[in-house]
Design an enzyme around this catalytic site. Sequence first.
Site, PDB file in Angstrom:
ATOM      1  CG  HIS A 176      -0.751  -2.490  -3.952  1.00 24.22           C
ATOM      2  ND1 HIS A 176      -0.265  -1.212  -3.921  1.00 24.22           N
ATOM      3  CD2 HIS A 176      -0.648  -2.887  -5.247  1.00 24.22           C
ATOM      4  CE1 HIS A 176       0.107  -0.843  -5.135  1.00 24.22           C
ATOM      5  NE2 HIS A 176      -0.112  -1.843  -5.961  1.00 24.22           N
TER       6      HIS A 176
ATOM      7  NE  ARG B  50      -2.364   0.998 -14.180  1.00 21.24           N
ATOM      8  CZ  ARG B  50      -1.576   1.911 -14.751  1.00 21.24           C
ATOM      9  NH1 ARG B  50      -1.733   2.247 -16.018  1.00 21.24           N
ATOM     10  NH2 ARG B  50      -0.612   2.498 -14.052  1.00 21.24           N
TER      11      ARG B  50
HETATM   12  C1  LIG Z   1       1.246  -0.652 -14.873  1.00 21.20           C
HETATM   13  C2  LIG Z   1       0.803  -1.717 -13.933  1.00 21.20           C
HETATM   14  C3  LIG Z   1       1.201  -1.706 -12.603  1.00 21.20           C
HETATM   15  C4  LIG Z   1       0.767  -2.686 -11.719  1.00 21.20           C
HETATM   16  N1  LIG Z   1       1.270  -2.722 -10.459  1.00 21.20           N
HETATM   17  C5  LIG Z   1       0.866  -3.688  -9.599  1.00 21.20           C
HETATM   18  C6  LIG Z   1       1.422  -3.766  -8.301  1.00 21.20           C
HETATM   19  O1  LIG Z   1       2.364  -3.059  -7.944  1.00 21.20           O
HETATM   20  N2  LIG Z   1       0.914  -4.688  -7.441  1.00 21.20           N
HETATM   21  C7  LIG Z   1      -0.113  -5.505  -7.794  1.00 21.20           C
HETATM   22  O2  LIG Z   1      -0.578  -6.248  -6.943  1.00 21.20           O
HETATM   23  N3  LIG Z   1      -0.617  -5.495  -9.049  1.00 21.20           N
HETATM   24  C8  LIG Z   1      -0.135  -4.621  -9.963  1.00 21.20           C
HETATM   25  N4  LIG Z   1      -0.602  -4.604 -11.244  1.00 21.20           N
HETATM   26  C9  LIG Z   1      -1.615  -5.584 -11.626  1.00 21.20           C
HETATM   27  C10 LIG Z   1      -1.037  -6.953 -11.951  1.00 21.20           C
HETATM   28  O3  LIG Z   1       0.126  -6.844 -12.726  1.00 21.20           O
HETATM   29  C11 LIG Z   1      -2.095  -7.751 -12.699  1.00 21.20           C
HETATM   30  O4  LIG Z   1      -3.281  -7.721 -11.951  1.00 21.20           O
HETATM   31  C12 LIG Z   1      -1.732  -9.188 -12.933  1.00 21.20           C
HETATM   32  O5  LIG Z   1      -0.436  -9.296 -13.473  1.00 21.20           O
HETATM   33  C13 LIG Z   1      -2.742  -9.830 -13.865  1.00 21.20           C
HETATM   34  O6  LIG Z   1      -2.357 -11.152 -14.087  1.00 21.20           O
HETATM   35  P1  LIG Z   1      -3.158 -12.068 -15.109  1.00 21.20           P
HETATM   36  O7  LIG Z   1      -2.640 -13.434 -14.933  1.00 21.20           O
HETATM   37  O8  LIG Z   1      -4.618 -11.827 -14.960  1.00 21.20           O
HETATM   38  O9  LIG Z   1      -2.810 -11.481 -16.550  1.00 21.20           O
HETATM   39  P2  LIG Z   1      -1.560 -11.742 -17.493  1.00 21.20           P
HETATM   40  O10 LIG Z   1      -0.291 -11.714 -16.756  1.00 21.20           O
HETATM   41  O11 LIG Z   1      -1.701 -10.797 -18.641  1.00 21.20           O
HETATM   42  O12 LIG Z   1      -1.769 -13.228 -17.998  1.00 21.20           O
HETATM   43  C14 LIG Z   1      -2.749 -13.581 -18.948  1.00 21.20           C
HETATM   44  C15 LIG Z   1      -2.125 -14.620 -19.865  1.00 21.20           C
HETATM   45  O13 LIG Z   1      -3.132 -15.158 -20.721  1.00 21.20           O
HETATM   46  C16 LIG Z   1      -2.522 -15.474 -21.951  1.00 21.20           C
HETATM   47  N5  LIG Z   1      -3.565 -15.606 -22.966  1.00 21.20           N
HETATM   48  C17 LIG Z   1      -4.373 -14.626 -23.451  1.00 21.20           C
HETATM   49  N6  LIG Z   1      -5.208 -15.129 -24.396  1.00 21.20           N
HETATM   50  C18 LIG Z   1      -4.924 -16.457 -24.488  1.00 21.20           C
HETATM   51  C19 LIG Z   1      -5.454 -17.504 -25.292  1.00 21.20           C
HETATM   52  N7  LIG Z   1      -6.431 -17.288 -26.200  1.00 21.20           N
HETATM   53  N8  LIG Z   1      -4.927 -18.743 -25.173  1.00 21.20           N
HETATM   54  C20 LIG Z   1      -3.924 -18.985 -24.266  1.00 21.20           C
HETATM   55  N9  LIG Z   1      -3.384 -18.014 -23.492  1.00 21.20           N
HETATM   56  C21 LIG Z   1      -3.886 -16.766 -23.593  1.00 21.20           C
HETATM   57  C22 LIG Z   1      -1.600 -14.291 -22.182  1.00 21.20           C
HETATM   58  O14 LIG Z   1      -0.585 -14.598 -23.116  1.00 21.20           O
HETATM   59  C23 LIG Z   1      -1.068 -14.017 -20.783  1.00 21.20           C
HETATM   60  O15 LIG Z   1       0.167 -14.652 -20.546  1.00 21.20           O
HETATM   61  C24 LIG Z   1      -0.142  -3.676 -12.167  1.00 21.20           C
HETATM   62  C25 LIG Z   1      -0.511  -3.711 -13.513  1.00 21.20           C
HETATM   63  C26 LIG Z   1      -0.014  -2.770 -14.392  1.00 21.20           C
HETATM   64  C27 LIG Z   1      -0.341  -2.874 -15.833  1.00 21.20           C
END
Ligand SMILES: Cc1cc2nc3c(=O)[nH]c(=O)nc-3n(C[C@H](O)[C@H](O)[C@H](O)COP(=O)(O)OP(=O)(O)OC[C@H]3O[C@@H](n4cnc5c(N)ncnc54)[C@H](O)[C@@H]3O)c2cc1C
Length: 499
Positions: A50, A315
């Site tokens: 984005h 999300r």
């Molecule tokens: C429908 C949708 C569309 C989107 N489109 C975009 C886009 O086009 N562009 C953009 O910039 N963003 C987009 N996003 C947002 C983006 O995908 C997220 O912000 C980002 O992937 C979040 O990453 P994260 O590492 O925080 O979470 P996650 O990828 O969920 O990683 C968290 C990890 O923590 C692990 N975990 C949880 N609890 C534990 C525990 N107790 N012990 C060990 N491990 C654990 C989980 O297994 C997981 O692998 C979108 C999101 C969605 C849902």
Amino acid sequence: MKTDVLIIGGGVIGASVAHQLAKYNLDIILVEKANDICMGTSKANSAMIHSGFNIDGGTLKGQLVLKANKVIKQLCQDLNVGLVKPLGSITVGFEEKDLEKMKKTMENGIKNGIQGMKLLNQKELHEMEPHLNPDSKYGLFEPETGIINPFEYTVALAENAVINGVKVLLDTEVLDIMIENKTVKGVKTNKGDIETKVIINAAGLYADKIAAMVENIDFEIKPRKGQYFLYDKKWRDILTYTIYSAPTKVSKGMIVVPTIDGNILAGSNAEAVDDKTDLKTTTQALDQIYTSTISHLFPELPRMGDVITTFTGLRASSTNEDFIIEPAKTVKGFINVAGIQSPGLTSAPAIAEMVEGLVREQNMNLDFSAKVNYQKGRKPPIMLKDLSYQERTALIEENPDYGEIVCRCESISKGEIIDAVHRPIPATNLDAVKRRVRAGMGRCQGGFCGPKVVAILSQELVISPLEVTQKGNKSFVLTAKNKELSLDEGDRNYEKISV
Ligand SMILES: Cc1cc2nc3c(=O)[nH]c(=O)nc-3n(C[C@H](O)[C@H](O)[C@H](O)COP(=O)(O)OP(=O)(O)OC[C@H]3O[C@@H](n4cnc5c(N)ncnc54)[C@H](O)[C@@H]3O)c2cc1C
């Protein structure tokens, strides 16, 4: 086990933080409860970089997305990750009220420093995107939006971290946080305790659960579901830009976008759910997305037939709808990186930089001197599709495995799959192979190449084909050997090893 910094979660945020901190002389462990990196929200999203034209620049996520846009190109170049930026986007409207919203969005974009935005009249709109519904009248063009492959990106960040000494522990779930004298002491996991000076909570949808292990918290992570259609590559030429439908109160608008690998992705709705594991797609929601957006924007796109798969992303929306990136209020050494919903994929490098600042501020006696032998990039995987005819021929002469095509839909060779099994973060199951090299991502979705990939995994990991899984844990692909077992034995074995 002991470390300086422990990162919980192997999504794009955990991987980015690991990549950022790996530059220094710190011991770092990343723990991920799933069987691979990028198994949460980071694997199921719109895959867009984005620009920030339609975000409130006063929010934390607004500030970070704008900052990340300045560095993401260089980062992807360093890591050998494919990025198409700028690609550009067009927001499409059908009614006068859409035009009014677009004017406001354009003002917002200009305020956020986006240059080259332009309102389009009907003629200009249809010249730029000739397959759009002829009834669409208004357009807002914005030049900076890009697209990326989120798996490739997340894996590359984590691989670079591993190359620079970070330990990634998969299948390792944090069950509790150990605290002594109001200071972090370590974590309890299903694989034993790990002592650490600092904990980064990047647990995505579960970040509230982890944060609540430390102190009383004032936020909650509520899953908000978004469902998608993925179209066959034969529709790639139906559009040039990322297309948004006009925005609503709760959404930037639904999208129809090209993927970096040449498919078309369309969705997603926004549906609040209670269950953080609810990844089901529903006919009702898909019908609604198709009718309200896909066929409305591009009447030629079919409801079925060329839809090669549908999927859901969740999300991690926080109570205040903004990113929560801050230390715990009452315990030293604990940093929350929570509520990272869209645009988290884009903002990841800026989030990682901010987290580094917070880790430094914790004053935990960490060695922030630069690693002398730090490696900026990573060796890119060999991808036949990117090679010239001569390069392929030379490669196949050297190693005939690159000449044996396993996935016919995506033209992926046995050599590329074997390489994926031996990368810094090995692909050890069918889905991991699919995310690394696209074997099984094509039109047949693994129907033809699946058994061959099972055989390769069995050979390379030196395990029985019966032990090969779809996505780790007990998701075995095969249930029993036929021909060698009597039916009774087969039945017993089936009970023992089936999912
Ligand atoms: C429908 C949708 C569309 C989107 N489109 C975009 C886009 O086009 N562009 C953009 O910039 N963003 C987009 N996003 C947002 C983006 O995908 C997220 O912000 C980002 O992937 C979040 O990453 P994260 O590492 O925080 O979470 P996650 O990828 O969920 O990683 C968290 C990890 O923590 C692990 N975990 C949880 N609890 C534990 C525990 N107790 N012990 C060990 N491990 C654990 C989980 O297994 C997981 O692998 C979108 C999101 C969605 C849902």
